[in-house]
Design an enzyme around this catalytic site. Structure first.
Site, PDB file in Angstrom:
ATOM      1  N   ASP A  65      -0.089  -5.388   5.589  1.00 22.56           N
ATOM      2  CA  ASP A  65      -1.206  -6.137   5.016  1.00 22.56           C
ATOM      3  C   ASP A  65      -1.145  -6.152   3.490  1.00 22.56           C
ATOM      4  O   ASP A  65      -0.594  -5.262   2.862  1.00 22.56           O
ATOM      5  CB  ASP A  65      -2.544  -5.543   5.464  1.00 22.56           C
ATOM      6  N   GLU A  66      -1.716  -7.186   2.929  1.00 23.38           N
ATOM      7  CA  GLU A  66      -2.084  -7.267   1.524  1.00 23.38           C
ATOM      8  C   GLU A  66      -0.925  -7.073   0.544  1.00 23.38           C
ATOM      9  O   GLU A  66      -1.087  -6.464  -0.504  1.00 23.38           O
ATOM     10  CB  GLU A  66      -3.212  -6.275   1.213  1.00 23.38           C
ATOM     11  N   VAL A  67       0.235  -7.620   0.866  1.00 25.86           N
ATOM     12  CA  VAL A  67       1.283  -7.722  -0.153  1.00 25.86           C
ATOM     13  C   VAL A  67       0.883  -8.846  -1.103  1.00 25.86           C
ATOM     14  O   VAL A  67       0.636  -9.976  -0.670  1.00 25.86           O
ATOM     15  CB  VAL A  67       2.652  -8.011   0.485  1.00 25.86           C
ATOM     16  N   HIS A  99       0.821  -1.217   0.000  1.00 21.96           N
ATOM     17  CA  HIS A  99       0.000   0.000   0.000  1.00 21.96           C
ATOM     18  C   HIS A  99       0.857   1.271   0.000  1.00 21.96           C
ATOM     19  O   HIS A  99       0.552   2.232   0.705  1.00 21.96           O
ATOM     20  CB  HIS A  99      -0.940   0.006   1.199  1.00 21.96           C
TER      21      HIS A  99
END
Length: 650
Positions: A450-452, A387
């Site tokens: 988060d969310e790699v 992000h």
């Protein structure tokens, strides 16, 4: 261009009809008296069209996350009164709620200049229910129907009161040396939230005396109120307990004033109270939508009125960087702003003109100081390594110059992750975090994690070499190595590292100096606690306040985790079914306010309240003392942030 040009955009979603694919239909209408030509249509919406979306009646020009630009047929002219209709079936998710559709739009002219468009809220074929905005006020019980004599949220853990005083004009708290701060904080909150009610006033102006007394046997956030004494006494061991006791009295006073046939101000008895959980928080995303310093301070007042004691402040994401950093002025010169033709395009309700903002260091110090006065610890979050689109657009030297190809998470932003194998990244992290540690005294610092996406860094030669060296098989091991180095830095500064649940992947981080926030499911929290991580529970299914309040299309909000109305949010019990070993790692609970769908403040009030108060009661009140029937009769007395209500409060 004629000043009389006026254009509207209407959008409609047709769900799966069996024989036809779900379709997103768009209609641009020229309601002015002049023809329009030589333009493209630009728009933003929470729901993204696919990167290579096909359109019937239009051609995709560009797409970046939630921003899309389409062109009409060649040599097209939109005559007065005419419509340009086009559609696509290539969307990333179904439009389950009206706020999923287009929120801002404009015409971009080939010769320069723009024309803003009036966007009509998205409709769905077969559904004509009124669109919902503003907080839904739960009904207050009529005379004799309340399940409790006083109105307090969150509900105290021991209540033994009787009788009723005449409705009071206000409270006049006084106390020994050391209590003045709590009194001033209480005055500050009531003036901010209820400026015309004069809840805190002098005896000369009708305030009933309240004596603040010291009782070192009470826990730091605990308090005791004795209604039988004269004056009424609030006993506590210090600032937080006194403040919470005064807030309880203020809520009782407001309930008795506004609904005097339902709620009373007791004449006798006592309240003895302390929280069930030490961590009672709310996350607040200011990257997707920017909120001014004054709005954040008002939100802090609301948190305090709910006896919440943590503000997890989400200060960076792909869509914007929101904090001043002296060493990298580009972060706020570039990363804090969105607009057409800029490094960060218009997104999620922003238009062609530059939109955004950031918090100066002076503003942050002011907010942190205010929160401290109100018993709230602000936990900053800088989301890394994923992000980071806004960071990389501002500081391109942080990317591997030899990286090839593109990777996406949910086809959002390309290559938006800091590279764990690139040494300048760590210089950036340590320099930036050092400046932030001076601003935020919190013992915890949240690093996101988060969310790699799968496939991250595969096109980076230096990342592939690092992965081979550490024996990794993908991005999880690279992220783990990155996080361990970042955590070592924070630990050396005396801070505990917070992260989302993904920080446990690839080998995880040091459990002794960290805590994780479990969000993807209810079950993951138990699993992480069993693995030895300290846990703050925030499952998307119940505690993500961007999720819609109901299943209907007329409700605004997201839907990837389903929906959770106020009652469902209230009834969720964190830690249910956990054993003692797991419970030892349960720090508390946290609401999460992600703001993609909160394009206007009526939607903020709709989505956040009263669910924020429902989570606050779960964090404070012992499970055995909870009651939805009681809570629902008091929730409408709790403030929302902007004063937008779906219907008048009865």
């Amino acid at each position: 261009m004629s000043t009389r040009q006026h254009v509207t955009l209407a959008t409609n979603w047709t769900g799966d009809a069996g024989s036809t694919a779900p379709t997103y239909e768009l209609v641009v209408t020229n309601v002015s008296d002049a023809p329009i030509s030589g333009f493209t249509l630009c728009m933003t919406a929470p729901t993204r069209v696919e990167r290579n979306a096909g359109f019937e009646g239009a051609k995709l020009v560009s797409r970046r996350s939630n921003f899309v630009e389409v062109a009409p047929p060649e040599s097209f002219t939109l005559q007065p009164g005419d419509r340009w209709s086009f559609s696509t079936t290539d969307v990333s998710r179904s439009l389950n709620h009206w706020s999923d559709g287009a929120t801002t739009a404009w015409l971009q002219f080939e010769k320069g200049g723009t024309l803003p468009i009036d966007v009509i809220p998205t409709t769905m074929t077969g559904d004509n229910a009124p669109l919902r905005r503003g907080t839904e006020p739960l009904p207050v019980p009529g005379p004799g129907k309340a399940t409790a004599p006083i109105s307090v949220v969150p509900w105290p853990n021991q209540v033994s009161v009787s009788g009723a005083r005449e409705v009071l004009q206000g409270l006049a708290p006084k106390g020994e040396s050391g209590a003045e701060g709590a009194i001033e904080s209480f005055r500050e909150i009531t003036l901010a939230l209820f400026p015309t009610e004069s809840i805190c006033r002098s005896e000369a102006e009708g305030g009933i005396p309240i004596s603040l007394e010291v009782d070192q046997s009470l826990p730091a956030e605990g308090y005791r109120i004795d209604f039988s004494s004269n004056p009424i006494t609030v006993s506590a061991s210090g600032h937080a307990g006194w403040l919470y006791g005064l807030i309880t009295l203020g809520q009782i006073l407001r309930g008795a004033r506004r609904h005097k046939l339902t709620y009373t101000f007791p004449a006798a008895g006592e309240i003895v109270d302390q929280p069930a959980h030490g961590w009672r928080g709310s996350h607040f995303d200011v990257s997707r939508q920017f909120f001014t310093s004054d709005e954040v301070k008002r939100f802090v007042d609301v948190l305090a009125w709910n006896k919440l004691n943590r503000l997890h402040w989400h200060l960076s994401d792909d869509e914007g960087w929101r904090v001043e950093i002296d060493a990298y002025p580009e972060l706020t010169q570039i990363g804090a702003w969105r607009g057409y033709g800029m490094k960060i395009p218009p997104l999620l309700g922003s238009g062609a003109a530059p939109t955004g903002g950031y918090y100066t260091k002076s503003a942050i110090r002011d907010i942190v100081a205010k929160a401290g006065r109100l018993g709230i610890e602000i936990v900053p979050e800088i989301d890394v390594p994923g992000h980071c689109f806004a960071v990389l657009m501002s500081l391109p030297h942080l990317a591997d110059p030899d990286e090839t190809g593109e990777y996406y998470f949910h086809e959002n932003f390309p290559n938006a992750c800091l590279n764990p194998a690139h040494e300048p990244v760590y210089e950036f992290i340590e320099t930036t975090f050092s400046e932030l540690l001076e601003l935020f005294p919190s013992k915890t610092f949240h690093v996101g994690a988060d969310e790699v996406p799968e496939g991250a860094w595969e096109g980076s030669p230096m990342a592939r070499a690092m992965n081979e060296k550490i024996g990794g098989s993908g991005p999880a091991e690279l992220q783990a190595a990155f996080l361990k180095r970042v955590q070592q830095f924070l630990t050396s500064k005396g801070r505990i590292t917070g992260a989302w649940e993904e920080a446990a992947m690839g080998g995880g981080i040091d459990k002794a100096n960290s805590y994780l926030v479990g969000w993807k499911s209810i079950e993951i929290n138990k699993e992480l606690a069993q693995d030895g991580y300290d846990i703050v529970i925030a499952p998307g299914q119940h505690y993500y306040l961007d999720m819609a309040n109901g299943v209907g299309f007329s409700e605004p909000g997201a839907s990837w985790a389903g929906w959770s109305g106020p009652e469902e949010t209230y009834m969720f019990q964190p830690g249910e079914g956990w054993n003692e070993e797991q419970r030892a790692h349960l720090m508390g609970v946290q609401a999460c306010i992600w703001t993609e769908h909160m394009m206007d403040r009526t939607l903020f009030d709709r989505l956040v309240f009263p669910r924020l108060s429902a989570i606050a009661e779960t964090g404070w009140t012992a499970h055995a003392n909870k009651s939805w029937q009681r809570f629902s009769g008091m929730a409408a007395l709790m403030p929302n942030l902007y004063g937008h209500w779906a219907d008048p409060v009865v």
